[in-house]
Design a protein around this motif. Structure first.
Motif, short mmCIF file in Angstrom:
data_model
loop_
_atom_site.label_atom_id
_atom_site.label_comp_id
_atom_site.label_asym_id
_atom_site.label_seq_id
_atom_site.Cartn_x
_atom_site.Cartn_y
_atom_site.Cartn_z
N GLY A 257 74.42 60.73 34.20
CA GLY A 257 73.51 60.24 33.20
C GLY A 257 74.15 59.76 31.92
O GLY A 257 73.46 59.34 30.99
N VAL A 258 75.48 59.77 31.83
CA VAL A 258 76.19 59.31 30.65
C VAL A 258 76.80 57.95 30.94
O VAL A 258 77.51 57.77 31.94
CB VAL A 258 77.30 60.30 30.23
CG1 VAL A 258 78.06 59.78 29.03
CG2 VAL A 258 76.68 61.66 29.94
N LEU B 101 65.76 54.79 37.69
CA LEU B 101 67.12 54.42 38.09
C LEU B 101 67.98 55.66 38.25
O LEU B 101 67.92 56.58 37.43
CB LEU B 101 67.76 53.49 37.05
CG LEU B 101 67.07 52.13 36.81
CD1 LEU B 101 67.76 51.39 35.69
CD2 LEU B 101 67.05 51.30 38.08
N THR B 102 68.79 55.64 39.29
CA THR B 102 69.80 56.70 39.44
C THR B 102 71.07 56.35 38.68
O THR B 102 71.86 57.22 38.34
CB THR B 102 70.14 56.92 40.92
OG1 THR B 102 70.58 55.68 41.49
CG2 THR B 102 68.92 57.40 41.68
N ASP B 103 71.25 55.06 38.40
CA ASP B 103 72.42 54.58 37.65
C ASP B 103 71.92 53.73 36.49
O ASP B 103 71.37 52.65 36.68
CB ASP B 103 73.31 53.74 38.57
CG ASP B 103 74.60 53.30 37.88
OD1 ASP B 103 74.75 53.56 36.67
OD2 ASP B 103 75.45 52.70 38.56
N LEU B 104 72.09 54.23 35.27
CA LEU B 104 71.60 53.52 34.08
C LEU B 104 72.31 52.20 33.85
O LEU B 104 71.86 51.38 33.04
CB LEU B 104 71.73 54.41 32.85
CG LEU B 104 70.76 55.60 32.77
CD1 LEU B 104 71.02 56.42 31.52
CD2 LEU B 104 69.31 55.12 32.79
N CYS B 105 73.43 51.97 34.52
CA CYS B 105 74.10 50.67 34.41
C CYS B 105 73.26 49.56 35.04
O CYS B 105 73.56 48.38 34.86
CB CYS B 105 75.48 50.72 35.05
SG CYS B 105 76.69 51.70 34.11
N GLY B 106 72.22 49.93 35.78
CA GLY B 106 71.32 48.93 36.34
C GLY B 106 70.48 48.24 35.28
O GLY B 106 69.83 47.23 35.57
N VAL B 107 70.48 48.76 34.06
CA VAL B 107 69.78 48.11 32.96
C VAL B 107 70.68 47.02 32.40
O VAL B 107 71.71 47.30 31.78
CB VAL B 107 69.42 49.12 31.85
CG1 VAL B 107 68.78 48.42 30.67
CG2 VAL B 107 68.49 50.19 32.41
#
Length: 786
Positions: free
Chosen positions: A303-304, A282-288
């Protein structure tokens, strides 16, 4: 200062322990009676090649028991933890290999460290293998227990995550308790990533991968670092192979952020770990999904990840911003945009997982979407995206800022200052006009006419609002049932339709059992293939929908490892059904009354403590105090790991009043009733204490509270136990070999709980402390009732 010192000392102790272990002769065979200590040597058992260690490692203010990689004294990686959600171990504990498996001595009491590391066939020796697997052998050196069969968040090279198994992330890098995310291998060969508290994997997954075919036996990791599925003849690769060198160790871990990462450790160069693959990438961890809690939205930069509350909401826990948010104001019933009492706050480029209670509508502008929600009594938020509008009630889940496609989120808020003569201080309210007051001198006649006119208008509006509300209520009632997910502990259970549950149970075909509250059927939720237990309630109080839902939310907010989890409910017309997690190992009654091989003493001790802790939570620790009213072995269910969980709690008040005193006799549970039930006296939590006392004695003796086939003086269990206790003949109660001190303690606790007078019985908090051996127990008086 003491806390800071402990953070400094624990790593030093950890490093010193590893250094001493490295200097110690390595062994692959651990014999019976061998023991470990957290603070004195030996603290762990090393594998023959010295790469892995099993034993105590410092965590928080105490110690945990697990397996870690030992490439060097300065670098440790935990790959498995025993009883990861149990309390931390103190420095004076002792871990010992016994015939039953690994047992921990703490607070003068022996217990099994994990239901995964014990055996009933008789342990003979154990080994910490070079693969990272800890195994226990019988006398013929057959493996009878191994940690590879029950991973926590990691699999190692040579290990298989079998179909139906899962990995659960840790809370943090330094806290290895169960975290927020899980990876599951389904029966169709798919691997699914989703929040650990998710009730329906298919709806809440944030990633899946696999061949969609049955027959695949699990997720494999080989010595080349290749992750793949295998069905006996074909493979499905998740990653390519890397290097096959004896100096490299591969592991795959579901990390704390929900990403499954493949790591390589080069022990020859001692360069630490290298990330070889990330799934999902993922390029955007909010996708989790689940990174941020309910009613908060996720943003990320470089990444934060940050979790921010929606407008009008505050964090549930300011120290854990990812735990979700709750409204900072309260409302009663339905509220509309009358007299500027409500307005909409706008969040640009913010979207969420749509679970709308109405079908999507087409809007030409975001203003139309916003106004549609503002005028809808049941709407708390609206989403406008690509000329479409969704209206939704709370809570909102999986909310993220998305800049890839234009969208807008509208949150309904209440102007708390409307009508008070000054402007609301909320900056996000450009549309809410201030309410101003103008002093005018009216004549008496004009004032009377004005008051009459205003009164007539208000009455007319009130009548119209009432008609509108009833119309909307009837229109949306069924659609709203599907908008409340059961994702985390703070949220009410999900509402199911009767049709969904009828299909899930194949027309209520497979009956699991029949109890005081109704009949239980086995079912399976579609797509996610989650097995559930559906209880169809009988003789339920004819209360309103709101009251029933309130009770369901009260029960649903209870969350304890010794309570059966309520996943959802149905309240259509006269149909009242409850959806629970499925318990695969039956009831405690099956275990202690019907089983050919009764559980060993240590397991019975653990079961008794499980039940006591669950009742203590219901009485004193959950948000609303709950009296169970029907504690008995049939209502204690056993999960896959033989953990005892209490069922049917909180349901007594749903029965007709006439049933609360008669159903127990009809259902055959008279032996568990406290004396006050027969005296029409007020019922308190002490009624549950009495019932627990009887159940405790049944667990100790593995027999029912009344057995007509027994000798005359042993027909009534309570009388027989009291007689044996007073005569000093407790060995008659338990034919197998037990801890005599522990037996004496448990019998005294049972007799104290079964006292006739409620005021004499201990509270469940003291019961737990007495069972754990933390307090002295005086001689119980003879005032008990059978």
């Amino acid at each position: 200062m003491a806390s800071a010192t402990s953070y400094i000392l624990f790593p030093l102790i950890f490093s010193l322990a590893f250094a001493l272990e490295a200097a110690r002769p390595r062994q692959s065979n651990i014999t019976l009676g061998t023991s470990l200590h957290p603070s004195t040597n030996p603290t762990s058992w090393l594998s023959p090649n010295g790469r892995f260690a099993f034993g105590f490692y410092p965590e928080g203010t105490g110690f945990s028991i697990g397996i870690w990689l030992v490439p060097s004294p300065e670098n440790t990686t935990v790959i498995w933890t025993a009883g990861r959600d149990d309390l931390l171990v103190t420095k004076d504990a002792v871990l010992k290999l016994t015939r039953e498996g690994l047992k921990l001595l703490q607070n003068s009491e022996w217990r099994l460290i994990s239901r995964y590391i014990y055996t009933s066939t008789g342990a003979f020796s154990a080994s910490m293998l070079d693969s990272g697997n800890f195994v226990i052998y019988d006398s013929n050196f057959n493996v009878i227990s191994e940690t590879f069969d029950n991973p926590t968040d990691t699999i190692m090279a040579g290990q298989v995550l079998h179909t139906g198994s899962e990995l659960v992330s840790s809370v943090s890098e330094t806290n290895h308790s169960s975290g927020k995310f899980q990876l599951s291998v389904q029966i169709d060969g798919q691997i699914v990533w989703c929040p650990a508290a998710s009730p329906d994997i298919s709806e809440d997954a944030y990633h899946s991968i696999g061949p969609y075919l049955e027959g695949y036996q699990g997720l494999n990791l080989d010595d080349n670092g290749r992750l793949y599925l295998f069905n006996g003849s074909a493979t499905f690769n998740l990653t390519k192979g890397f290097w096959n060198r004896t100096t490299r160790v591969y592991r795959a871990t579901l990390d704390v952020d929900g990403i499954f990462r493949l790591y390589s450790h080069n022990l020859e160069l001692n360069t630490g770990q290298e990330v070889l693959a990330e799934i999902p990438k993922l390029t955007d961890l909010c996708g989790v999904k689940g990174t941020c809690g309910l009613n908060s939205y996720c943003t990320s930069a470089q990444g934060v990840v940050a979790c921010e509350c929606l407008p009008g909401f505050d964090y549930l826990d300011g120290n854990r911003t990812s735990s979700g948010c709750t409204r900072n104001f309260t409302t009663s019933g339905c509220y509309l945009n009358n007299d500027n009492t409500t307005y909409m706050s706008t969040l640009e480029n913010v979207t969420w997982s749509v679970d709308a209670y109405t079908e999507q509508t087409y809007s030409t502008s975001k203003e139309d979407c916003r106004d549609a929600c503002l005028k809808d009594c049941f709407c708390d938020a609206a989403l406008f995206q690509v000329n479409r509008c969704w209206k939704q009630g709370l809570p909102l889940r999986y909310v993220i800022r998305d800049s890839t496609e234009y969208c807008a989120t509208f949150i309904k808020r209440v102007n708390m200052s409307a009508g008070e003569g000054h402007v609301s201080s909320v900056a996000e309210n450009p549309a809410a006009a201030p309410v101003t007051t103008t002093n005018r001198k009216f004549s008496t006649k004009i004032l009377i006419v004005s008051v009459a006119l205003i009164t007539g208008i208000i009455s007319t509006l009130a009548a119209l609002m009432f008609i509108f509300y009833r119309y909307q209520d009837g229109r949306y009632r069924r659609m709203r049932r599907n908008r409340e997910p059961a994702l985390v502990d703070e949220i009410a259970p999900r509402s199911f339709s009767y049709r969904e549950l009828r299909e899930a149970t194949d027309g209520f075909k497979e009956e699991l059992g029949k109890g005081a509250f109704g009949t239980v059927f086995k079912g399976t939720l579609p797509r996610g293939q989650r097995v559930i237990a559906v209880k169809r309630l009988e003789k339920v109080v004819a209360e309103g929908e709101r009251e029933f839902r309130t009770e369901m939310r009260t029960i649903g907010r209870t969350h304890h490892k010794n309570l059966v989890r309520l996943l959802g409910f149905c309240d259509e017309s006269t149909n009242r059904l409850l959806v629970y997690e499925y318990m695969s190992n039956g009831s405690l009654a099956d275990l202690i009354f019907k089983a050919d091989r009764r559980p060993g003493w240590d397991e019975r001790v653990g079961i008794a403590l499980d039940i006591a802790r669950g009742i203590h939570y219901l009485h004193e620790e959950c948000e609303t105090r709950i009296i169970h009213c029907d504690i008995k072995p049939q209502n204690i269910l056993m999960d896959d790991n033989r953990t005892a969980k209490i069922s049917d709690f909180g349901l007594a008040k749903l029965l007709m009043p006439s049933q609360t005193r008669t159903f127990t006799g009809i259902r055959g549970t008279r032996g568990y009733l406290a004396p006050e039930w027969h005296k029409s006296a007020p019922i308190s939590v002490k009624a549950d204490v009495y019932s627990f006392g009887i159940v405790l004695l049944e667990i100790v003796c593995c027999r029912r509270n009344m057995e007509l086939e027994a000798e005359a003086d042993a027909i009534i269990l309570l009388d027989w136990v009291h007689h044996c206790f007073m005569a000093g003949e407790l060995e008659k109660l338990v034919p197998d070999e037990v801890d005599v001190i522990e037996l004496n303690r448990f019998v005294k606790v049972g007799l104290w709980c079964a006292q006739s007078e409620p005021g004499t019985r201990p509270c469940m908090k003291n019961v737990v402390m007495m069972l754990e051996g933390n307090v002295d127990i005086s001689l119980p008086p003879p005032g008990f009732s059978s």
